[in-house]
Enzyme design. Structure first.
Site, short mmCIF file in Angstrom:
data_model
loop_
_atom_site.label_atom_id
_atom_site.label_comp_id
_atom_site.label_asym_id
_atom_site.label_seq_id
_atom_site.Cartn_x
_atom_site.Cartn_y
_atom_site.Cartn_z
N THR A 13 0.95 -1.21 0.10
CA THR A 13 -0.15 -0.05 -0.02
C THR A 13 0.94 1.36 -0.03
OG1 THR A 13 -1.87 -1.25 1.13
CG2 THR A 13 -1.72 1.14 1.43
N SER A 52 1.71 -8.71 1.62
CA SER A 52 2.25 -9.36 2.91
C SER A 52 1.47 -10.36 3.73
CB SER A 52 2.63 -7.97 3.71
OG SER A 52 1.47 -8.07 4.84
N THR A 85 1.18 -3.86 5.68
CA THR A 85 1.14 -3.81 7.03
C THR A 85 0.48 -4.99 7.57
OG1 THR A 85 -0.90 -2.76 6.38
CG2 THR A 85 0.78 -1.23 7.15
N ASP A 86 -0.11 -5.82 6.79
CA ASP A 86 -0.83 -7.14 7.45
C ASP A 86 0.27 -7.71 8.18
OD1 ASP A 86 -2.70 -6.17 5.65
OD2 ASP A 86 -3.61 -8.18 5.35
#
Ligand code: ASP
Length: 322
Positions: A13, A52, A85-86
């Protein structure tokens, strides 16, 4: 002297734009930051990585090793890794566990973004600028890998993504935030967690993570071992309790040399399994290893590294020092 920071850019992202659709390279990301907002000379390396949620343990281990060698062998003052970010916290903790002496000599900072690069008030450019500042700042020496978003600095060991829609997506609670980036420098707010024991050997990539629930069938544990898992992390409840139906299997797997680590779904401070009051933490009595207060996904990263250090005794001993 001007500091040098290595940027390992992996897309996601922080790098996505929708109109026109595209993924910015690391160099493209840097172009979004006014030069006077960059606290260091940045050398960019783009790393091919899956989204991710699909980033394999080997890709994460590769990033962790590159961060370590950039500081110890290539003389960088710090490293920034941009990451989805996951699973950013998983990769951050692996980088922390594998940093070794690099943690004393440079900052290792992982960052990402909640908004696309072409969104109004995109958070990526600021997160990246703050991360470069943090990576270059001697204030972070000794802290190990940290996660930097929203100008907050979180210890890799403690941080969790708690909100998938907010720019304030990450929290260390119930542990403290380590610091903030403000006015072009790091403001320290809390002591970092103790450094983990040294990593040795090749980490094991096949470690299963299983959420437990009352009434679950122990066949779920043996199934992952039959499929090749070399260790299992169980996500228990409360103070790391798991259903009694699993005890015989935990004991057998332990005897067969498959370590079973028990973590909790609660965000709770560390409670050693051995010290729990009667009636709780019983999995420890049948051979399970306590996760030392690590969240389940962090316990999985830890078990991967611990399995590299040797057999069941070495794994137990390594966790004991974590
Ligand atoms: N929301 C995530 C991101 O930062 C998706 C991922 O982690 O890959 O791109």
């Amino acid at each position: 002297m001007v500091k040098r920071v290595l940027l390992l850019a992996t897309g996601d992202t922080i790098a996505y734009s929708r109109r026109p659709a595209g993924v910015a390279s690391g160099a493209g990301l840097l172009e979004t930051i006014p030069p006077d907002a960059l606290a260091a000379d940045v050398v960019v390396e783009d790393v091919m990585a899956e989204p991710s949620w699909d980033t394999s343990p080997s890709t994460m281990l590769g990033l962790a090793r590159r961060a370590r060698s950039a500081i110890l062998e290539r003389g960088f003052d710090g490293v920034v890794i941009t990451h989805g970010t996951d699973t950013l916290e998983d990769c951050a903790f692996l980088a922390d566990l594998l940093a070794g002496r690099a943690a004393e000599h440079g900052g290792i900072v992982l960052t990402g973004a909640m908004r696309y690069l072409d969104d109004l008030s995109a958070d990526g450019p600021r997160n990246l600028a703050s991360s470069v500042t943090a990576a270059a700042d001697p204030a972070l020496r000794g802290a190990g890998a940290v996660v930097c978003l929203n100008d907050e600095l979180h210890a890799a060991r403690w941080v969790t993504m708690t909100d998938a829609t907010s720019v304030a997506a990450f929290s260390s609670a119930p542990f403290p935030v380590l610091g903030r980036v403000a006015g072009g420098r790091v403001e320290t707010l809390a002591e970092p967690p103790p450094r983990p024991p040294a990593a040795a050997g090749e980490p094991e990539t096949d470690v299963a993570l299983i959420k437990t629930y009352p009434g679950m069938d122990p066949v779920l544990l043996t199934a992952v071992v039959d499929a090749g898992a070399r260790g299992i992390v169980l996500e228990g409840t409360g103070m790391a309790n798991v259903p009694v139906s699993l005890f015989t299997t935990i004991s057998e797997l332990t005897e067969w040399g498959i370590p079973v680590v028990v973590a909790s779904r609660c965000r709770t401070r560390q409670v050693p399994l051995e010290d729990l009051p009667l009636g709780t933490g019983l999995a420890g009595k049948v051979g399970a290893i306590g996760a030392r207060g690590l969240a389940p996904s962090k316990a999985r990263a830890a078990l991967m590294v611990a399995l590299g250090t040797g057999g069941p005794r070495a794994v137990r001993d390594w966790f004991g020092r974590l």
